[in-house]
Motif scaffolding. Structure first.
Motif, PDB file in Angstrom:
ATOM      1  N   HIS A 265       0.805  -1.220   0.000  1.00  0.00           N
ATOM      2  CA  HIS A 265       0.000   0.000   0.000  1.00  0.00           C
ATOM      3  C   HIS A 265       0.840   1.273   0.000  1.00  0.00           C
ATOM      4  O   HIS A 265       1.979   1.299   0.464  1.00  0.00           O
ATOM      5  N   VAL A 266       0.259   2.330  -0.544  1.00  0.00           N
ATOM      6  CA  VAL A 266       0.908   3.643  -0.643  1.00  0.00           C
ATOM      7  C   VAL A 266      -0.121   4.710  -0.273  1.00  0.00           C
ATOM      8  O   VAL A 266      -1.284   4.628  -0.651  1.00  0.00           O
ATOM      9  N   GLY A 267       0.303   5.715   0.492  1.00  0.00           N
ATOM     10  CA  GLY A 267      -0.628   6.764   0.881  1.00  0.00           C
ATOM     11  C   GLY A 267       0.062   7.828   1.705  1.00  0.00           C
ATOM     12  O   GLY A 267       1.293   7.905   1.734  1.00  0.00           O
ATOM     13  N   TRP A 268      -0.732   8.640   2.414  1.00  0.00           N
ATOM     14  CA  TRP A 268      -0.116   9.717   3.187  1.00  0.00           C
ATOM     15  C   TRP A 268      -0.847   9.952   4.501  1.00  0.00           C
ATOM     16  O   TRP A 268      -2.015   9.623   4.651  1.00  0.00           O
ATOM     17  N   GLY A 269      -0.123  10.511   5.473  1.00  0.00           N
ATOM     18  CA  GLY A 269      -0.628  10.733   6.820  1.00  0.00           C
ATOM     19  C   GLY A 269      -1.400  12.028   6.938  1.00  0.00           C
ATOM     20  O   GLY A 269      -1.051  13.035   6.317  1.00  0.00           O
ATOM     21  N   LEU A 270      -2.446  12.003   7.804  1.00  0.00           N
ATOM     22  CA  LEU A 270      -3.333  13.154   7.964  1.00  0.00           C
ATOM     23  C   LEU A 270      -3.687  13.409   9.425  1.00  0.00           C
ATOM     24  O   LEU A 270      -4.704  14.038   9.710  1.00  0.00           O
ATOM     25  N   GLN A 271      -2.863  12.931  10.348  1.00  0.00           N
ATOM     26  CA  GLN A 271      -3.183  13.072  11.768  1.00  0.00           C
ATOM     27  C   GLN A 271      -2.219  14.077  12.404  1.00  0.00           C
ATOM     28  O   GLN A 271      -1.072  13.757  12.720  1.00  0.00           O
ATOM     29  N   PRO A 272      -2.681  15.326  12.624  1.00  0.00           N
ATOM     30  CA  PRO A 272      -1.786  16.337  13.194  1.00  0.00           C
ATOM     31  C   PRO A 272      -1.363  16.047  14.627  1.00  0.00           C
ATOM     32  O   PRO A 272      -0.361  16.607  15.098  1.00  0.00           O
ATOM     33  N   ARG A 273      -2.090  15.183  15.348  1.00  0.00           N
ATOM     34  CA  ARG A 273      -1.699  14.863  16.725  1.00  0.00           C
ATOM     35  C   ARG A 273      -0.687  13.729  16.788  1.00  0.00           C
ATOM     36  O   ARG A 273      -0.147  13.441  17.857  1.00  0.00           O
ATOM     37  N   ALA A 274      -0.444  13.077  15.655  1.00  0.00           N
ATOM     38  CA  ALA A 274       0.624  12.068  15.596  1.00  0.00           C
ATOM     39  C   ALA A 274       1.959  12.773  15.403  1.00  0.00           C
ATOM     40  O   ALA A 274       2.040  13.777  14.697  1.00  0.00           O
ATOM     41  N   GLN A 275       2.986  12.237  16.023  1.00  0.00           N
ATOM     42  CA  GLN A 275       4.278  12.922  16.005  1.00  0.00           C
ATOM     43  C   GLN A 275       5.391  12.010  15.495  1.00  0.00           C
ATOM     44  O   GLN A 275       5.534  10.866  15.951  1.00  0.00           O
ATOM     45  N   TRP A 276       6.164  12.544  14.568  1.00  0.00           N
ATOM     46  CA  TRP A 276       7.335  11.824  14.058  1.00  0.00           C
ATOM     47  C   TRP A 276       8.300  11.473  15.190  1.00  0.00           C
ATOM     48  O   TRP A 276       8.939  10.407  15.184  1.00  0.00           O
ATOM     49  N   THR A 277       8.414  12.315  16.185  1.00  0.00           N
ATOM     50  CA  THR A 277       9.373  12.109  17.268  1.00  0.00           C
ATOM     51  C   THR A 277       8.919  11.118  18.323  1.00  0.00           C
ATOM     52  O   THR A 277       9.712  10.680  19.161  1.00  0.00           O
ATOM     53  N   ALA A 278       7.628  10.742  18.325  1.00  0.00           N
ATOM     54  CA  ALA A 278       7.072   9.967  19.444  1.00  0.00           C
ATOM     55  C   ALA A 278       7.732   8.608  19.623  1.00  0.00           C
ATOM     56  O   ALA A 278       7.872   8.120  20.747  1.00  0.00           O
ATOM     57  N   ASP A 291       2.021   6.474  15.590  1.00  0.00           N
ATOM     58  CA  ASP A 291       2.485   7.828  15.312  1.00  0.00           C
ATOM     59  C   ASP A 291       3.246   7.878  14.001  1.00  0.00           C
ATOM     60  O   ASP A 291       3.026   8.762  13.169  1.00  0.00           O
ATOM     61  N   ALA A 292       4.140   6.921  13.810  1.00  0.00           N
ATOM     62  CA  ALA A 292       4.976   6.919  12.612  1.00  0.00           C
ATOM     63  C   ALA A 292       4.144   6.749  11.349  1.00  0.00           C
ATOM     64  O   ALA A 292       4.439   7.337  10.306  1.00  0.00           O
ATOM     65  N   ARG A 293       3.098   5.942  11.430  1.00  0.00           N
ATOM     66  CA  ARG A 293       2.278   5.674  10.245  1.00  0.00           C
ATOM     67  C   ARG A 293       1.344   6.836   9.894  1.00  0.00           C
ATOM     68  O   ARG A 293       0.953   6.966   8.740  1.00  0.00           O
ATOM     69  N   ALA A 294       0.965   7.620  10.884  1.00  0.00           N
ATOM     70  CA  ALA A 294      -0.114   8.587  10.672  1.00  0.00           C
ATOM     71  C   ALA A 294       0.316  10.044  10.714  1.00  0.00           C
ATOM     72  O   ALA A 294      -0.511  10.915  10.423  1.00  0.00           O
TER      73      ALA A 294
END
Length: 349
Positions: A265-278, A291-294
């Motif tokens: 699958h291919v797509g993009w994240g749309l969750q502003p409360r998810a954090q790359w750093t988490a 967090d990483a996925r969203a």
């Protein structure tokens, strides 16, 4: 910060309300010995508060011979439900299943969903569940992007790091995740907030550069060096770089299955409360790292199985790889520009 048992039950009641649980419905709690017992208890409590008929289905753990590590996504296909039709029938009898043990990528899950039973996966730590408590606004944002992706014919992913990746779309459906299961036969995952589809078979071609700071799942690892993937006719044909590229090559080779190299699958994240750093603040055994996925504006691609949408690749190795700072162009519309969601307007968090 820590979440109390009372808060966790209240959060579950909120999510089950969004999932349209009523007193006329039955709710099954699917669990195993490794399920978070606080999550299990809160799910029972919330379903009872809503007046639903609640019951538990507990299954023994399944450890596949080739599985490595404890991450629930590190081995796909076979689960504790495999070869257990009695348990499957017990789950099919429910209107909603709260999955605290992980059935994803299993044929049994797809068979259950076809009966109209809906499934909500909840395997993240309570603190992550709290930070990304879903809302109707999350659903609206994801559905706005869905209108673009579900009619798209092409996707192009360029990046300053060197990615130049193209594919055709339309053979497979678009899948959304917004954190609750509110329609018959729907699967969702709390927490969540992204969407994806699959390339037409054989159409994915180009270069994907996993840059420093991008994430390899299920390794739960931030890359410290670049890895270049060469993709031809839907399959990874080259993995180039330093030590981390060697590690990835050796891991995928271990499964001795050419299907593991397929682009899934291919797509993009749309969750502003998810954090790359988490991810850096959690132990590797703490859930799946949603967090990483969203996180907002990522480009998430995966490798391996595609059976959940009618494809033929049933393979145990499934990598999820979210990239930062990419541009995502769907047909002629730029939906993500250098890691920032820019379209459609209603999908911007």
């Amino acid at each position: 910060m820590p979440v109390s048992n009372s808060q966790l039950s209240q959060m579950f009641e909120h999510v089950l309300t969004l999932s349209k649980v009523t007193p006329n419905e039955s709710v099954a709690i699917l669990k195993s010995h490794y399920s978070d017992q606080r999550t299990v208890a809160a799910a029972f409590d919330a379903a009872q508060r809503l007046g639903a008929k609640v019951y538990g289905v507990e299954l023994p753990a399944f450890n596949a011979p080739k599985a490595m590590g404890n991450d629930l996504t590190a081995y796909c296909g076979d689960t504790p439900l495999t070869g257990n039709p009695a348990a499957q029938r017990a789950l099919e009898a429910a209107d909603l299943i709260i999955d605290t043990m992980m059935l994803l990528h299993s044929p049994e899950q797809e068979q259950i969903l076809k009966t109209g039973t809906r499934i909500l996966l909840a395997v993240e730590p309570p603190e992550v569940l709290a930070r990304m408590l879903p809302s109707l606004e999350d659903k609206a944002r994801v559905q706005a992007a869905e209108k673009v992706l579900q009619t798209a014919k092409t996707m192009h992913i360029p990046s300053a790091a060197g990615s130049d990746f193209r594919m055709d779309l339309g053979q497979y459906p678009t899948v959304t995740e917004y954190g609750f299961a509110d329609e018959p036969g729907r699967w969702d995952h709390w927490p969540s907030g992204f969407l994806f589809s699959w390339p037409n078979e054989g159409s994915a071609n180009g270069t994907l550069v996993i840059d420093k700071g991008d994430i390899l799942l299920p390794f739960k690892m931030y890359c410290r060096e670049s890895i270049t993937l060469e993709v031809e006719n839907g399959f990874i044909t080259g993995i180039k770089g330093g030590f981390e590229a060697e590690y990835l090559r050796d891991y995928m080779k271990y499964f001795d299955d050419p299907e593991v190299y397929g682009i899934s699958h291919v797509g993009w994240g749309l969750q502003p409360r998810a954090q790359w750093t988490a991810m850096g603040l959690h132990d590797k055994n703490d859930g799946m790292c949603m967090d990483a996925r969203a996180f907002d504006g990522n480009f998430l691609f995966s490798t391996g199985p595609n059976t959940e949408v009618g494809g033929t690749r049933k393979t145990p190795c499934h990598m999820d790889i979210p990239l930062r700072n990419c541009t995502v162009i769907v047909d002629e519309l730029t939906v993500v520009n250098e890691g920032k969601v820019v379209a459609p307007t209603d999908s911007i968090g």
